[in-house]
Each structure stands twice: as structure tokens, then as C-alpha cells.
Enzyme design. Structure first.
Site: not given
Ligand code: PLP
Ligand code: COI
Length: 342
Positions: A86, A188, A224
Site C-alpha cells: 500500500r 495513505k 468510511e
Molecule cells: N481508513 C482510513 C482512512 C485509515 O486511516 C485506516 C487505517 O489505516 C483504515 C481505513 C483501515 O486500514 P487498515 O485496516 O489497513 O489499518
Molecule cells: C491505523 O489504523 O493504522 C490508522 O491509520 C489509524 C491512525 C490514523 C491513528
């Protein structure tokens, strides 16, 4: 084995907050060049030009993953190669040199190893790993920076939402959107987060745990939750917003979808109308920090929907138990998602 010289932290009262730890990883790369061999160093402040691309134009990305203790005292990370990939897709979007997957994996592994005394005991939280990739070279015009920094630091963390497993209350944002088609919502990018701070702070001041964002075109489909993906359950059917480029493709989201399908649930990645959500039986959000957090109520304009009478919904509970059991290796990891750190 647990270290004897662990820090004096009350592991039971940890929240999701920054705690300085011992060591960090760092590497540099010139635009068009190769990444320098990464080094481990004591955790320290950076020295950076005021004209750095990241400070002036937000040319930066971050990742988030966790290392946890297992029952036998081992240490595991959850699907770190997904975070590596990612970050690569984000780098391509923001014109940043790509960090090779092997380099990313070595960096996170090494940073965990050199901070093991900060990993909470099993079930008491996790070591949150934060890789950062940014334009650290000086540039005045709006263009990719001439030099880049990739670093990794860690911090022990507890639950993301206050109250741990207690279902949270969310509010649908009627004024703000998180991302628009063609923008950077699907990666991200650090710049995706600052615009959400005031909406989130305002919602918290009104007693909500977070905001739910709707799509920027129709203002009708759920995208989301601030920093986690969204799911709802209706008559046993699990729905989650489809990935259209404006939603972050969460590692937890992908894992929940696969686990639920393997359990025999009908899982649909589709447009999720906010009115459908308000009539759902259960809702939850999923992310590295949030894990699986049950949603007890959602306010949208003057409508309030309550789910599960203050209790975690049955399907949410099943998915939470399965996911966390795999992540902590309390059950066999048949999909090979956990990676030992040794
Ligand atoms: N959506 C956003 C905007 C996020 O910052 C995160 C955190 O990483 C997620 C979703 C969930 O992603 P993940 O499950 O990879 O942590
Ligand atoms: C994560 O779940 O890793 C996130 O990105 C949350 C974070 C923005 C605190």
C-alpha cells in the site's frame, strides 16, 4: 520471553497515544537514486530544511501496523507485506521513490526487535508500528522533492476508542467529505488526515466517538469512518463500501471480508446507502488501530439509529473473536497472515 527490564507502564490503562520508545530506523534516497542502506539509531528528532517538500506541500505517506505478543511469548506482525504494497501504491501516486517490499519488511522487523521491551503482554494492547515516507529535500516550486526519507518508529498502544469494546456512537458528517474521485483518498497520504481533525473534534465535543463520511458526489453512500473502514449487517448479509479510489483499502477490511466469506457469510462490496445503514441490524468499523469496533448508534441529520441495545452484535462479535484470535495466534493461522518477528 518477556523482558525483565520492561518499561514502567500500567498496561491495563493504556490508550491509543504516543509513547517515545528506544530505537528507530532511517534511510534516505535522492530523486532518481537508490535508497541508502537503512540504519537503526536511537529515537531522535529529525533535522529538516524549512523548505522540505513534506512541510510545504504535504508530500508524504504513512503506514500503520501492529506487533503483538503471542501466548508462548513470541512476537507476530499481521500481514506486513500488505502495508508495504500500500505504501508503494501511495508513493506512485505522490511521486515518491518506491520503497522495495523487502526493505520495508526488514525495517519494520528491525524496529520491533530493537524495541521489544515496549511490546505489551498478550491481550493488553500492541506495539503500533509507524512507517513514514516523505519528501525531506528542499524545494520551492510545487514539484516532487529532490530527496526522500523513509523511517519507522513504534509506540505501545491500547484501544483506539475510549471504552474498549463498548459500542461507539458515530455521527454522519453533513458538511465535510474526506475524499473526492481522482484525489488521494485511496492512499495513505498524510494530507488526507488534517482536514478531518476539526470535524472529528466537533463530533467528539458533541459526545460522538468519530465521524462517518459520505461520498462527495451524491452525499448518499457511506465511505468510511475517520480512520477505519465501515461494515454493516442486514439479515445476515454483510455489506461494506466498494473500493472506488476514494476509500482506503484497509488490511483489516480485506481480512474481515475473507474471514466472513470463509465462514459462509454473504459478503458484498457495494455502494452502501446511508438509509440502508440506518436500518441495519449491526454496524462496525475495522482498522489496524480500531481492530473491529462495534457501532451502537449513528446520527444522520435528525435521525438516530440504534443497533444492538448497547451490546456488541452477534456477527460483529464472531468476526472480532476470529480476527483477534488469528492476529494473536490463539488459533491456527491457516492463511499464513501472521509473521514471526525473531
Ligand atoms: N481508513 C482510513 C482512512 C485509515 O486511516 C485506516 C487505517 O489505516 C483504515 C481505513 C483501515 O486500514 P487498515 O485496516 O489497513 O489499518
Ligand atoms: C491505523 O489504523 O493504522 C490508522 O491509520 C489509524 C491512525 C490514523 C491513528
Amino acid at each position: 520471553m518477556l523482558d525483565n527490564d520492561g518499561p514502567a507502564i500500567d498496561w491495563d490503562s493504556m490508550i491509543f497515544s504516543y509513547q517515545k520508545t528506544d530505537r528507530m530506523y532511517i534511510s534516505h534516497c535522492k530523486q532518481g537514486g537508490e535508497w541508502s542502506p537503512g540504519v537503526m539509531q536511537d529515537f531522535q528528532n529529525l533535522s529538516i530544511s524549512p523548505a522540505a517538500g513534506v512541510l510545504n506541500y504535504g508530500q508524504g505517506l504513512f503506514e500503520g501496523l501492529k506487533a503483538q505478543r503471542t501466548e508462548d511469548g513470541g512476537i507476530v506482525m499481521f500481514r506486513p507485506e500488505r502495508n508495504a504494497k500500500r505504501m508503494q501504491s501511495g508513493a506512485r501516486r505522490l511521486g515518491i521513490p518506491v520503497v522495495p517490499e523487502e526493505m520495508f519488511l526488514n525495517a519494520v522487523r528491525q524496529t520491533v526487535i530493537e524495541n521489544t521491551r515496549w511490546i505489551p503482554p498478550m491481550g493488553k494492547g500492541a506495539l503500533y508500528i509507524r512507517p513514514l515516507l516523505m519528501g525531506s529535500g528542499a524545494i520551492l516550486g510545487v514539484a516532487p522533492a529532490p530527496e526522500y526519507t523513509f523511517l519507522v518508529y513504534v509506540s505501545p498502544v491500547g484501544p483506539y476508542f475510549k471504552g474498549g469494546l463498548k459500542p461507539i456512537s458515530l455521527k454522519v458528517s453533513d458538511k465535510f467529505h474526506r475524499a473526492a474521485p481522482g484525489g488521494s483518498g485511496g492512499v495513505k497520504a498524510i494530507g488526507n488526515y488534517a482536514p478531518g481533525m476539526v470535524p472529528s473534534k466537533d463530533a467528539k465535543a458533541q459526545g460522538f466517538a468519530e465521524i462517518i463520511y459520505l461520498d462527495a458526489v451524491h452525499h448518499r453512500y457511506v465511505e468510511e469512518v475517520g480512520a477505519a473502514n465501515f461494515f454493516c449487517v442486514n439479515d445476515g448479509v454483510i455489506s461494506t463500501p466498494e473500493l472506488t479510489g476514494t476509500i482506503l483499502p484497509g488490511v483489516t477490511r480485506a481480512s474481515v471480508i475473507e474471514i466472513a466469506k470463509d465462514m459462509g457469510y454473504d459478503v458484498r462490496e457495494e455502494k452502501v446507502d446511508v438509509d440502508y445503514v440506518l436500518n441495519a441490524d449491526e454496524c462496525f468499523c475495522a482498522g489496524t488501530a480500531a481492530v473491529i469496533s462495534s457501532i451502537g448508534s449513528i446520527q444522520h441529520g435528525d435521525k438516530v439509529a440504534n443497533f444492538g441495545d448497547g451490546e456488541v452484535g452477534p456477527i460483529t462479535r464472531i468476526l472480532y473473536d476470529e480476527l483477534t484470535s488469528i492476529q494473536q495466534r490463539r488459533i491456527p493461522d491457516e492463511r499464513g497472515w501472521t509473521v514471526s518477528v525473531e
